[in-house]
Write an enzyme that holds these catalytic residues in place. Sequence first.
Site, PDB file in Angstrom:
ATOM      1  CG  ASP A   1      -1.861   1.129   1.280  1.00 22.10           C
ATOM      2  OD1 ASP A   1      -2.285   1.584   0.200  1.00 22.10           O
ATOM      3  OD2 ASP A   1      -2.183   1.597   2.382  1.00 22.10           O
ATOM      4  CE  LYS A   2       0.158   7.563  -2.291  1.00 25.33           C
ATOM      5  NZ  LYS A   2       0.640   8.557  -1.298  1.00 25.33           N
ATOM      6  CB  THR A   3      -1.533   6.752   2.210  1.00 23.55           C
ATOM      7  OG1 THR A   3      -1.566   7.412   0.956  1.00 23.55           O
ATOM      8  CG2 THR A   3      -1.632   7.762   3.333  1.00 23.55           C
TER       9      THR A   3
ATOM     10  CG  PHE B   1     -13.930  11.913   1.406  1.00 26.04           C
ATOM     11  CD1 PHE B   1     -13.541  12.493   0.212  1.00 26.04           C
ATOM     12  CD2 PHE B   1     -13.502  10.628   1.706  1.00 26.04           C
ATOM     13  CE1 PHE B   1     -12.729  11.798  -0.676  1.00 26.04           C
ATOM     14  CE2 PHE B   1     -12.694   9.934   0.828  1.00 26.04           C
ATOM     15  CZ  PHE B   1     -12.307  10.522  -0.365  1.00 26.04           C
TER      16      PHE B   1
ATOM     17  NE  ARG C   1      -3.889  12.101  -0.680  1.00 28.84           N
ATOM     18  CZ  ARG C   1      -4.229  11.217   0.256  1.00 28.84           C
ATOM     19  NH1 ARG C   1      -4.948  11.611   1.299  1.00 28.84           N
ATOM     20  NH2 ARG C   1      -3.851   9.965   0.163  1.00 28.84           N
TER      21      ARG C   1
ATOM     22  CG  ASP D   1      -1.836   1.724   7.045  1.00 24.76           C
ATOM     23  OD1 ASP D   1      -1.890   1.595   5.817  1.00 24.76           O
ATOM     24  OD2 ASP D   1      -2.086   2.792   7.639  1.00 24.76           O
TER      25      ASP D   1
ATOM     26  CG  ASN E   1      -9.641   1.260   3.967  1.00 23.01           C
ATOM     27  OD1 ASN E   1     -10.774   0.925   4.252  1.00 23.01           O
ATOM     28  ND2 ASN E   1      -9.231   2.507   4.008  1.00 23.01           N
ATOM     29  CG  ASP E   2      -4.381  -1.861   2.986  1.00 21.62           C
ATOM     30  OD1 ASP E   2      -4.825  -1.602   1.852  1.00 21.62           O
ATOM     31  OD2 ASP E   2      -3.706  -1.067   3.652  1.00 21.62           O
TER      32      ASP E   2
END
Length: 1310
Positions: free
Chosen positions: A560-562, A661, A717, A951, A954-955
């Site tokens: 993952d990135k963030t 959001f 971003r 992390d 979501n993953d």
Amino acid sequence: MERQDMEGMESMESKSLLQDVGNRREEMSLNIADGYILVPLRERHMFLRLDVWPFLFCYALLVILDFSNDALDGSFTLLYVLPQMFFPLVLLAHVALFLLCQWDIFWRASVGYQRLSMKSGKSSWTHCLVEAPHIDKHHAAHDAGIVQIRRQNNVVACRFQDVIFRCANQETDADITLWDVGRTDENSGHEGSTFHRLRYPAHLPLSFYHQWTGHRSLQNLVQAQQVYGNNVTSIRLPPFLEMLQEQLVAPFFLFQVLCVLLWCLDEYWYYAVFTFFALLMFESTVAYNRLKSLERLRSHTMHGHEKMIYTYRPAFPPGATGWVRIGTSEIVPGDIISCREATARRGRNMAHHQKQYLNRVPADILILSGDVVVDESLLTGESVPQLKTSLEETSTDRNLDLQEHKQSICFGGTNLLVTHEGGDTRFPAAPDGGVIGVVLRTGFETAQGGLLRTMAHTQKSVDGIHTRDTYIFILLLLLCAILSAHMVWEEGWADESRNRFRLILHVIMIITSVVPPELPMELSLAVTNSVTDLMKRCHVYCTEIFRIPIAGQVDVCCFDKTGTLTSDEMQLKGVRLVDNGSFQEVMKTNESLPVEPTFIMAACHTLALGGDESNNVIGDPLEKAIMSTTGYRLVKNNELQREAVSENRASMIQIVQRFNFTSRLKRMSVLARVDSGDTVWALTKGAPEVVKKLLKEGTCPDEYDKVSMYHMGRGQRVLAMAYRHVSLGQDVLTLKDLKRDDVECNLIFAGFLLLDCPIKGDSKSVIQELQSSGHNVKMITGDSLWTAAEVARQVGIVQKRNGSFPQFFQLERCHSNTSNASCKLALGNFRFVSMIPDSLCGTGDIGVSVVASDLDRLKEMVESGDASLCISGDALQDLMSGLVGGDKPNFVSSAVLRGEDKHALFDPAAQAVLKSLVPLVSVFARHAPRQKEAIVAAINLGGFKTLMCGDGTNDMASLRRAHVGISIISAPGVEAKQRSATTKISSARAKQNKERKKKNGTAKLKASNASLQDSLNQLREAQEELNSVELGDASIASPFTSRSVSIKCCKDVLQQGRCTLVTMLQIYKILGINCLVNAMVLSNLFLHGVKQGDRQLTVTGLAVAALFLFVTRGKPLDSISPIRPPASVLCRSALTSIAMQFGIHFWAIRLASQVSLSFVDPYDPSMIPDGPFNPNTLNTSTFLMNLLATVNTFAVNYRGEPFVEPLEKNKMLLRSLQTCYAVLLCCALELFPPLSDLLQLSEYPSVASDDAQEWQKDSRSTDLILSLANRIVSSFGFPAFMCGLMLVDTSSTFAVEKLILRLFEPSSPY
């Protein structure tokens, strides 16, 4: 034409595959419920069981025959023979059937139950056979069970692994009628005659929740309580003896017990008792560890932490307001409840954990009125508090989606921080003034309950030991043993002086000796030591230990990135404003900004005030940092005040309505009133491509896309800001009734907000090391395509080729004017096109399609460094929907249109396409959790071993889908401390080096030392904070969880995996060689009428146990080698090594035996067949050579570099081997007689007897080598001959192993 024909053929193949899958689903739909297979059963009467009445009949018949023979005085021989012959066979069959029922649930169902049809009368159903869906081959294949049926009115129900299934009698079930929404497409095909999983009101139309006011009648409330039961997540804790019994009836343990009995029958009491207690202790330890794991898991449940909560039940009991205070275990889905955090007065004198339990959300709740700030770190692993607001009304009546509408859902297990009541007029004000919501799911169906259920019922996952390779390896050893046993049987049966019972016993012992009874124990020891080492050395926790050796086989690493490659701590870099249609340079955020972007930055947020006395602002640290630059501060929830009075700025901003959001909309908006006047602003921020569609025509700058892509291409971003003035003269209630679509339209662009997500310090170095070791590294993130591509370039996922980076290509659907459906489904409609627009790159690139004929071209472009491929989530879903949407059954095609349907992503045809495509792609961006999981599943389907690191929840799906899933802690605050301390340490050390070069820099050097020490203390404190972070349920549900914020843990897991894999291969080789040698020694000694000593076997067993313990203590190296370890013991190098080493040991022991026969009198009492043990020269030399072969297998097969630390650094193993060699040398030279007596060794005679030499000639044992050996014995003595033979055996095995490694394992990666 050829390409069109090929694309048409691929489309037809995909359609036919889909039709086949659909037909199979229709055939199996009678027994399938949400992936679970259910078969109704009827329990047989005890005397009608298949393991009772047939055997009762046989036993009775044999007893009658035996009594008949006694009555006839034995005159009929047949009546005497039949009971004697068939009784053992019947008893053996009975025991075998009993064990089969213990080992296999399907045998148990066939023996004790009668399978019934789903169309049969439900009144005859007593039990149900339930088989759980298997995520992958690493989950237990025996994940099935027989559960009891319970009846309730006209419904039968069963509970398996805390999942409830129901089956109604030809009518709509109560889990639908309770909500009065009729039948939906989702459940219309499951009513009446089949089981279905218990349905909760979690996916109903949004209008239902806006109209729902709770259970209005006592009848509905009672019915809901009967259907859903209590809101508890109580995990059953089985007794220790029950878990031990399950271990003791396992096939391998029973075989081990059989071996112990055989040794007892041959009078090896010490060795048998030692082996039995070692096995019993091992199985008891395994059962105890499983029990402790369940106890720790049980401590996470809410069972036993009951609290009272206000529930709106106007029907029961009657009251003035309808609010009643009940326990959290009594709430049911559909209840309207009020949630309130523990106040300072109530919580001041509480312990921290007690306050946490009081603030724990008891179920999944949809907020209807008010807003709340929750801490979801226990559930998601993310430390940033989240603001949850009430469900907003929309013009479209879509169904509730738990992911899309998560900003309005408080998930069970999260902690309340701040609550604020709303003004919903549907309900009276709650007595505690809390937020009002409707209960969606309870018990094990909540977010936390589902994670707990997953962890509780994966305790029986396969252990990585009882595998196909293990049984094939044992089968090969058995074939060798059968040949040896056959030779012993032929010679022994021809000798009439032999005891037939002893002959049969020794033949069985020879066969069973090659099946190492300690194999599971040693392999488990290797894996357990690896788990301990990961925890102590790397702070990595493992919940599924069988995945550790799989980590040694990983080919593809996904990140993952963030929060994984980059920090969670976003940094505000500035804004890009527009002046007269053109963009200005990047501006720092300060009070000189125009009013419009200032209002958006100040008011468009999800921050809230804390409920404690300090009244601190809580929420996303980035939003707090952005607001701090605007000159406004939060004084009340939804109210901001100017810190310093200014004529050009409003003194107060009031947030009237907030539109949160969502991952689907990719934006958020607020309605804000300025200075309590009539001026109302609509303020919006979101993804540039989304906000652009909402702008008023003619207001979008010409370079909008160019500027946004410019900054995203630098890894930043970018958030677009927009606003408009809402019509004046509207009161607050009118403004709150505005729909989102009415607010987010005709907006005016205000500029770009630029955010930077700093890359973690060691991300680049770890990625480079993984790539240099031959791993394929990919990024799977939810961030934008441009940002992800730039970060991939910065961290090294995309590397330079020939001095420059490759060009990025993204997948897009090409626009076609034809309306032919087959053309839309064709893969040729999707092409990889350059991410740089034609206007910027000056090329008219038409792209490369994803049809099979073009995949080779794509592969060449990627391997040559000409291209790097990227896929967005939208393009992926578009591709999957195009493949399966047109030909799927109704229950799937309607879902595909929603954009993220799991059926489309995991359809066989879709996965077949992804399997060939995803290995070529480097970056997957804008991917939702289901899409991430689909990508990992496609990589697995391609035959690769996959690592996924991420992390948060979501993953979680992709982490569990991967072969090795690693969850890291998300702690931006601690990470910032570590980064600051590391920077200060580097600066202090640079100053130290500079001052040392000066002559008179002592004072400055001391100051620099003090600064360095302070920074080290700060770094140590940050690590202690990480160690004290409580691991969330989502984190511990991941196979691996790291207490660090760095991806270095991935390298640690891979290194430990390779170390464990190599150690397990060593154990296979050591046990295989030793078992073959033992079988040969047993055969050789039995043919000459000689036995082994009981103390000899016991000492050998103790030495082997100690050596195995030290072998498994090997540590991994600091770096990962590009050479891959063998994945299986069945590889050519391992099998060749075992065969060659056994051949050398066979020759050496055979030679020692033949020479020893020259010194043994054939009429010696120790040579009497089947007699008691008496030491002689043959036994002594054979024992020493056998012990030498055992020690050599440990020394020779210890692999060391490049996977494990060398033997010189494994001090305990090295010292143990040296001790063993010293003992062998001492015994061979007869230097210490008490040691020889302890080991039951005889003295070596100096002269061979004439009878022994005649025996040698008669035995046809003389040859050239034997003659040479006899001359050596005559010249130098028997001790010198034994020492020389030991030296030859040892040096030969070392030389052969080095040669095999050089031949079969090249120095380059493969």
